[in-house]
Design a protein around this motif. Structure first.
Motif, PDB file in Angstrom:
ATOM      1  N   LYS A 257       0.859  -1.266  -0.181  1.00  0.00           N
ATOM      2  CA  LYS A 257       0.195  -0.396  -0.067  1.00  0.00           C
ATOM      3  C   LYS A 257       0.784   1.343   0.155  1.00  0.00           C
ATOM      4  CE  LYS A 257      -4.419   1.935   2.145  1.00  0.00           C
ATOM      5  NZ  LYS A 257      -4.918   2.255   3.541  1.00  0.00           N
ATOM      6  N   PRO A 258       1.847   1.454   0.699  1.00  0.00           N
ATOM      7  CA  PRO A 258       3.319   2.622   0.116  1.00  0.00           C
ATOM      8  C   PRO A 258       3.166   3.259  -0.384  1.00  0.00           C
ATOM      9  CG  PRO A 258       3.280   1.582   3.108  1.00  0.00           C
ATOM     10  CD  PRO A 258       2.540   0.385   2.295  1.00  0.00           C
ATOM     11  N   LEU A 259       4.272   1.507  -1.085  1.00  0.00           N
ATOM     12  CA  LEU A 259       4.437   1.478  -2.434  1.00  0.00           C
ATOM     13  C   LEU A 259       3.565   3.086  -4.097  1.00  0.00           C
ATOM     14  CD1 LEU A 259       6.726   1.305  -4.255  1.00  0.00           C
ATOM     15  CD2 LEU A 259       5.965  -1.209  -4.963  1.00  0.00           C
ATOM     16  N   ILE A 260       1.942   1.947  -3.467  1.00  0.00           N
ATOM     17  CA  ILE A 260       0.868   2.360  -4.260  1.00  0.00           C
ATOM     18  C   ILE A 260       0.446   3.847  -4.009  1.00  0.00           C
ATOM     19  CG2 ILE A 260      -0.960   1.704  -4.896  1.00  0.00           C
ATOM     20  CD1 ILE A 260      -0.945  -0.904  -5.007  1.00  0.00           C
ATOM     21  N   LYS A 261       0.867   4.045  -2.650  1.00  0.00           N
ATOM     22  CA  LYS A 261       0.262   5.479  -2.069  1.00  0.00           C
ATOM     23  C   LYS A 261       1.969   6.217  -2.721  1.00  0.00           C
ATOM     24  CE  LYS A 261       0.122   8.206   1.599  1.00  0.00           C
ATOM     25  NZ  LYS A 261      -1.047   8.478   3.214  1.00  0.00           N
ATOM     26  N   VAL A 262       2.996   6.306  -2.693  1.00  0.00           N
ATOM     27  CA  VAL A 262       3.837   6.836  -2.880  1.00  0.00           C
ATOM     28  C   VAL A 262       4.210   7.187  -4.488  1.00  0.00           C
ATOM     29  CG1 VAL A 262       6.169   5.131  -3.042  1.00  0.00           C
ATOM     30  CG2 VAL A 262       6.445   7.615  -2.323  1.00  0.00           C
ATOM     31  N   SER A 263       3.749   5.986  -5.438  1.00  0.00           N
ATOM     32  CA  SER A 263       3.962   5.977  -6.383  1.00  0.00           C
ATOM     33  C   SER A 263       2.488   7.190  -7.489  1.00  0.00           C
ATOM     34  CB  SER A 263       3.991   4.896  -7.312  1.00  0.00           C
ATOM     35  OG  SER A 263       5.481   3.691  -6.639  1.00  0.00           O
ATOM     36  N   SER A 264       1.726   6.848  -6.856  1.00  0.00           N
ATOM     37  CA  SER A 264       0.198   7.552  -7.228  1.00  0.00           C
ATOM     38  C   SER A 264       0.497   8.860  -7.757  1.00  0.00           C
ATOM     39  CB  SER A 264      -0.507   7.992  -5.952  1.00  0.00           C
ATOM     40  OG  SER A 264      -0.291   8.448  -5.226  1.00  0.00           O
ATOM     41  N   VAL A 265       1.498   9.857  -7.048  1.00  0.00           N
ATOM     42  CA  VAL A 265       1.735  10.385  -7.335  1.00  0.00           C
ATOM     43  C   VAL A 265       2.752  10.845  -8.194  1.00  0.00           C
ATOM     44  CG1 VAL A 265       2.604  13.315  -6.988  1.00  0.00           C
ATOM     45  CG2 VAL A 265       1.176  11.842  -5.114  1.00  0.00           C
ATOM     46  N   MET A 266       3.907  10.296  -8.431  1.00  0.00           N
ATOM     47  CA  MET A 266       4.410  10.177  -9.759  1.00  0.00           C
ATOM     48  C   MET A 266       3.694   9.534 -10.835  1.00  0.00           C
ATOM     49  SD  MET A 266       7.876   9.190  -8.258  1.00  0.00           S
ATOM     50  CE  MET A 266       7.550   7.838  -6.395  1.00  0.00           C
ATOM     51  N   SER A 267       2.633   8.863 -11.074  1.00  0.00           N
ATOM     52  CA  SER A 267       2.064   7.938 -12.093  1.00  0.00           C
ATOM     53  C   SER A 267       1.540   9.056 -12.990  1.00  0.00           C
ATOM     54  CB  SER A 267       0.862   7.381 -11.666  1.00  0.00           C
ATOM     55  OG  SER A 267      -0.178   8.331 -11.162  1.00  0.00           O
ATOM     56  N   ILE A 268       1.272  10.481 -12.951  1.00  0.00           N
ATOM     57  CA  ILE A 268       0.647  11.526 -13.378  1.00  0.00           C
ATOM     58  C   ILE A 268       2.266  11.718 -14.211  1.00  0.00           C
ATOM     59  CG2 ILE A 268      -0.065  13.030 -14.138  1.00  0.00           C
ATOM     60  CD1 ILE A 268      -0.733  13.412 -10.481  1.00  0.00           C
TER      61      ILE A 268
END
Length: 545
Positions: A257-268
């Motif tokens: 879950k933290p990996l997805i959270k920290v990557s969510s912003v960078m996904s844009i």
């Protein structure tokens, strides 16, 4: 005497047990990063050796494939492989998230289980992502092809091609995640070595295609096998270092879950970058036809290759930038920018001064109409030299949101520009529309990165960069003079030799940076452990003495 001998034996046994425990700890501590002083230089050197092998191999093999199956037939595979590359790059920022998170877990034997559990969570996330995107590709790509005029002889290959491409996509996506783990261990050279073998295997495979007369299907099989080899090697390399997956309480909550959270912003930003570099090809296909798609695909292959050359310098600096203290980060960032912009400027100049010679020597006289499009790529390549270090700073130790918003802005400007450019029926205008927005906003990206890590530019840097620019001007004049008097191939050889000499002179900066990384890594590990464990429990409270 017997007692003394017994004591010696006990002390000797204890010493052997300690040695065995130390050896066991070293064996367990295989998940740590390689922080030797020579590693940065080795990473960049291997990037160059393997990268140039791949680039020259791909550039030479591209016209060979066209001659084997024809421009229109190969244009069909260009669209398919473009979709593979586009979706492979669609990691939603997870790759950068893996590097950022893994380098944040102490590189210490006491944290090996945590590091292994994090890699297990990363693998599961990429397996899910690969499954979803492969299913999307298998369903959507055949529908897209309905908007493209496909030669009759290639109709039968559509489904075999789609299935092989889907398998390649799945392996490539999982391998991308594992390659990110290797980047977090400061070992990007492993994938690069595999890439050399893959391109040599592709060349051998083309020879088999010619001998067996298997046509487009043979080309597809060979290129898919070549694309799958490096990610498979990355999977094996990570498996050898982290052994079997570690499942347990907190796998998802503490790691996935933290990996997805920290990557969510960078996904844009990741998706925006994907659209900038891949979507223009799919706008050209339905509007200008498969022959123009082949030509534009060739231009984009050159562009992607030059972007890779810049990334071979920038990405190895990601680990040093992530662990550096503020004062040392400025020096590392400035050196990285000097190298990337210098190399980008040199490559852009080479394309600008001899575009016709390069295009006709590579693809033949039938593609001379795309030569000026090749020169337009110079703007994008120079922009890459500025934006890649800036992106590293914002994504790894600054504000990923700023980087993502800027990438999204470039995408919003690029797609309408390319769409309008396709109505001019000019590949040159389309190429310019593809790279100009990124070039115009590169200064803004550098300004935003400076908010996270100051470049610390002083007068000495301005003098050095001015001298570098002067050298490039002389290089351009020399190239034009050579092109006026020499035939095509000698001109290309002389210009390429000049580029190589100037590039290797720039790489002298790497040695000092590598020594700094070795020093910083130990300090970084101690700081991470101190942050997690807090002050020692037996420390005296102030005033209790």
């Amino acid at each position: 005497m017997a007692t003394t001998d017994s004591g010696k034996k006990r002390r000797g046994a204890g010493k052997h047990r300690k040695q065995a425990q130390d050896s066991h700890q070293q064996a367990e501590n295989s998940t740590g990063a390689d922080t030797s002083a020579s590693r940065l230089g080795q990473n960049i050197l291997w990037n160059y050796l393997s990268g140039f092998t791949s680039i020259f191999g791909l550039l030479l093999l591209y016209p060979l494939a066209v001659s084997i199956v024809g421009a229109s037939s190969y244009g069909l595979w260009v669209l398919a492989i473009g979709a593979i590359q586009m979706l492979t790059m669609t990691d939603f920022g997870l790759g950068a998230g893996i590097v950022r998170t893994l380098t944040g877990i102490p590189d210490n034997v006491d944290y090996q289980r945590e590091r292994r559990m994090f890699v297990t969570a990363a693998l599961l996330v990429f397996l899910i992502l690969a499954t979803v995107l492969t299913a999307v590709y298998t369903l959507i790509f055949p529908l897209y092809l309905q908007a493209v005029t496909i030669p009759e002889q290639d109709q039968a290959i559509l489904w075999p091609m789609t299935i092989l491409a889907g398998l390649t996509l799945f392996i490539s996506l999982v391998g991308r995640g594992m390659n990110s783990v290797l980047w977090g261990l400061n070992r990007p050279d492993i994938e690069r070595k595999a890439a050399v073998i893959a391109i040599l295997g592709r060349a051998a495979g083309y020879a088999v295609v010619v001998l067996t007369d298997t046509g487009l299907l043979g080309i597809v099989i060979v290129e898919c096998a070549s694309l799958m080899l490096p990610p498979l090697v990355c999977m094996v390399a990570v498996g050898r270092r982290f052994n079997s997956p570690v499942f347990g309480p907190g796998l998802w909550q503490d790691h996935g879950k933290p990996l997805i959270k920290v990557s969510s912003v960078m996904s844009i930003g990741a998706l925006s970058q994907l659209g900038i570099y891949q979507l223009p090809l799919f706008l050209v296909g339905p509007t200008l036809g498969l022959h123009a798609t082949t030509a534009f695909g060739a231009l984009m292959r050159v562009y992607q290759s030059c972007r890779l050359v810049v990334s071979w310098i920038a990405l190895p600096y990601g680990y040093p930038l992530r662990i550096a203290t503020s004062d040392k980060a400025a020096r590392i960032l400035k050196n990285c920018l000097t190298l990337t912009f210098g190399i980008g400027l040199l490559m852009g100049t080479a394309l600008a001064i001899i575009p016709t010679e390069l295009m006709t020597a590579w693809m033949g006289d039938d593609f001379a109409f795309a030569a000026m499009g090749l020169s337009m790529l110079a703007f994008g390549i120079m922009a890459e030299g500025i934006t890649q270090p800036a992106n590293l700073v914002m994504n790894l130790r600054g504000s990923p949101m700023r980087a993502s918003i800027l990438s999204l802005t470039v995408l919003v400007l690029t797609l309408p520009a390319v769409w309008l450019a396709t109505h001019t029926d000019s590949i040159t205008v389309v190429a310019l529309a593809t790279v100009l927005p990124s070039f115009l906003l590169s200064g803004v990206q550098m300004y935003l990165a400076n908010k996270d890590v100051s470049y610390g530019i002083v007068g000495k840097d301005v003098v050095r960069w001015s001298g570098m620019a002067g050298g490039v001007v002389l290089y351009a004049g020399f190239g034009l003079l050579v092109a006026h008097f020499l035939p095509t191939w000698p001109t290309i050889a002389v210009v390429a030799a000049g580029l190589a000499v100037m590039a290797f002179r720039m790489l002298k900066l790497v040695r000092a940076d590598g020594a700094m990384v070795s020093e910083m890594s130990e300090q970084n590990a101690e700081e991470l452990i101190a942050q997690r464990e807090g002050p020692p429990r037996d420390a005296e409270e102030p005033g209790t003495a």
